[in-house]
Design a protein around this motif. Structure first.
Motif, PDB file in Angstrom:
ATOM      1  N   LEU A 283      44.417  57.574  87.790  1.00 59.17           N
ATOM      2  CA  LEU A 283      45.464  57.992  86.856  1.00 59.17           C
ATOM      3  C   LEU A 283      46.617  56.998  86.941  1.00 59.17           C
ATOM      4  N   PRO A 284      46.476  55.833  86.276  1.00 62.85           N
ATOM      5  CA  PRO A 284      47.537  54.820  86.322  1.00 62.85           C
ATOM      6  C   PRO A 284      48.784  55.314  85.579  1.00 62.85           C
TER       7      PRO A 284
ATOM      8  N   SER B 194      48.156  67.101  86.117  1.00 58.76           N
ATOM      9  CA  SER B 194      49.208  66.093  85.944  1.00 58.76           C
ATOM     10  C   SER B 194      48.966  65.269  84.690  1.00 58.76           C
ATOM     11  N   LEU B 195      47.697  65.009  84.341  1.00 59.03           N
ATOM     12  CA  LEU B 195      47.407  64.307  83.089  1.00 59.03           C
ATOM     13  C   LEU B 195      47.827  65.161  81.901  1.00 59.03           C
ATOM     14  N   ALA B 196      47.542  66.459  81.947  1.00 53.86           N
ATOM     15  CA  ALA B 196      47.944  67.348  80.858  1.00 53.86           C
ATOM     16  C   ALA B 196      49.463  67.372  80.703  1.00 53.86           C
TER      17      ALA B 196
ATOM     18  N   LEU C  21      52.351  57.684  81.358  1.00 53.66           N
ATOM     19  CA  LEU C  21      50.986  57.184  81.467  1.00 53.66           C
ATOM     20  C   LEU C  21      50.960  55.684  81.210  1.00 53.66           C
ATOM     21  N   ALA C  22      50.146  54.975  81.979  1.00 57.24           N
ATOM     22  CA  ALA C  22      50.023  53.534  81.796  1.00 57.24           C
ATOM     23  C   ALA C  22      48.789  53.160  80.990  1.00 57.24           C
ATOM     24  N   VAL C  23      47.898  54.122  80.761  1.00 63.14           N
ATOM     25  CA  VAL C  23      46.692  53.900  79.962  1.00 63.14           C
ATOM     26  C   VAL C  23      46.482  55.119  79.075  1.00 63.14           C
ATOM     27  N   ASP C  24      45.768  54.930  77.974  1.00 62.69           N
ATOM     28  CA  ASP C  24      45.487  56.059  77.080  1.00 62.69           C
ATOM     29  C   ASP C  24      44.416  56.973  77.649  1.00 62.69           C
TER      30      ASP C  24
END
Length: 411
Positions: free
Chosen positions: A406-407, A266-268, A387-390
């Motif tokens: 994973l914010p 999901s991050l990708a 995404l809420a953060v880098d």
């Protein structure tokens, strides 16, 4: 009074081809593997004697050649579970034939295609319900996707498969991350981390045996009831220790490895919005897209083996007792095997990746994990998420790569 350092960093630096304590490595290990491959080649031996296999071909050999297994070397024995009544318990993932063959055959009886298909529609509904709940509980649209979705969905699927009593849910979610970190070699763990690892494993084994005892008295159609009663062709059953160790594997993997897969993927997707949109527009390609996400950033990064006999890997001759690491994260981005391997391309033709291992130790629950991932990604791309953060926080393991949080913002 002076005390010795808890972790021998110099020893770790001699054995491993990278710095296991470098935050940059944990943030993104793939540039490190690129440099290592360019400087040392696809297969090489570190100063500490560890053979490292970075190519797809060599890593596949490491996982399929019967002359490479686990044995009883200290680096492997560190993963065993003490048994006051006899030999220590080996998790299934650290067994060699013939024990591995026997127990794997018994366990596989419970993971049939029919079982997977029977859970598919329920898993889709679980995913949809979790996103509805996430939106309801979000504050200004912000949630931790790991806590609200990526950990909860595999837990619900495992509950449907095993029928885990509610009283164990929070316990297992807490133990899962600790036991996952415990897959790392002992020489990079502190004594406190080893103690936590052992306590987590004991917790899984004890809870699994409690559930097995209940199912023997009142069997159902769930996986624990099947494992407690399953018999091989000669009538053999799992011993109590084998059953406990098997359930530990299933519970730890079900509550952690699947969540790690969903988190990395999901991050990708969120970092590649064009791929996110492509998947939304091509929902019929979800199976191939899942394989690409698994290849691109797999949760299982490194697989160790020990030479049980003289064997050659990538031109390096190993003697009995020598150690080798198949670095799956590097093999899955091998430029000799994949075209443009550093690029996430969900339309990439499906080819064999090593995200769930290979050979006799290929993950027995991979069909369930992939089915869960299909449902998760199909649901996620229906929503506008940012995404809420880098840089989300990660757990520091080198064997299992997983996010701590994973914010995100639900728009």
């Amino acid at each position: 009074m002076t005390t010795a350092p808890e972790v021998d960093r110099e020893l770790a630096a001699q054995i491993l081809p990278f710095d296991a304590f470098d935050p940059e490595y944990h943030r993104d290990p793939y540039p490190f593997f690129q440099r290592i491959r360019e400087e040392s080649g696809p297969v090489f031996r570190t100063p500490g004697g560890m053979v490292c296999a970075l190519s797809h071909e060599a890593a596949s050999v490491v996982m399929t050649d019967p002359r490479l297994g686990y044995g009883d070397a200290p680096v492997v024995a560190d993963q065993f579970v003490p048994n006051p009544d006899g030999p220590p318990g080996r998790p299934l993932i650290f067994m060699d034939p013939p024990d591995h063959t026997r127990i794997r055959a018994l366990v596989s009886k419970a993971f049939t295609p029919r079982t997977v298909e029977g859970l598919r529609e329920r898993t889709r509904q679980f995913a949809a319900d979790l996103m509805v709940k996430a939106r309801e509980e979000a504050v200004d649209g912000r949630i931790d996707l790991m806590a609200a979705f990526n950990r909860q969905l595999p837990a619900l699927v495992l509950d449907a498969l095993i029928d885990v009593p509610t009283k164990y849910h929070e316990l297992f979610l807490g133990l899962a991350n600790i036991s996952g970190r415990g897959l790392d070699p002992g020489f990079i763990l502190t004594e406190a981390e080893k103690k936590q690892r052992d306590e987590a494993r004991d917790g899984f084994v004890q809870a699994g045996l409690e559930m097995a005892t209940e199912r023997r008295a009142s069997p159902g159609k769930d996986l624990i009831s099947q494992l407690a009663a399953v018999q091989g062709e000669d009538g053999e059953q799992l011993t109590e220790l084998e059953l406990g160790m098997t359930l530990m594997n299933l519970l730890a993997a079900g509550f952690n490895a699947s969540a790690a897969l969903l988190g990395n993927a999901s991050l990708a997707l969120l970092r590649h919005p064009e791929q996110y949109r492509w998947l939304r527009e091509n929902p019929d390609r979800i199976v191939g897209a899942t394989e690409e996400l698994l290849r691109y950033d797999s949760p299982l990064q490194i697989v160790p083996r020990t030479a049980l006999a003289e064997v050659e890997v990538g031109g390096i001759v190993m003697q009995p007792g020598d150690h080798v690491a198949a670095i799956l994260a590097a093999a899955n981005r091998d430029p000799e095997y994949y075209t443009d391997p550093e690029r996430l391309d969900l339309s990439r033709p499906v080819s064999r990746n090593l995200g769930f291992g290979h050979g006799i130790h290929f993950c027995v629950a991979a069909p369930i994990a992939k089915m869960t991932a299909h449902a998760a990604f199909a649901e996620l791309v229906k929503h506008d998420i940012e995404l809420a953060v880098d840089e989300p926080k990660r757990f520091p393991g080198i064997v299992l790569r997983t996010l701590g949080e994973l914010p995100v913002v639900l728009k």
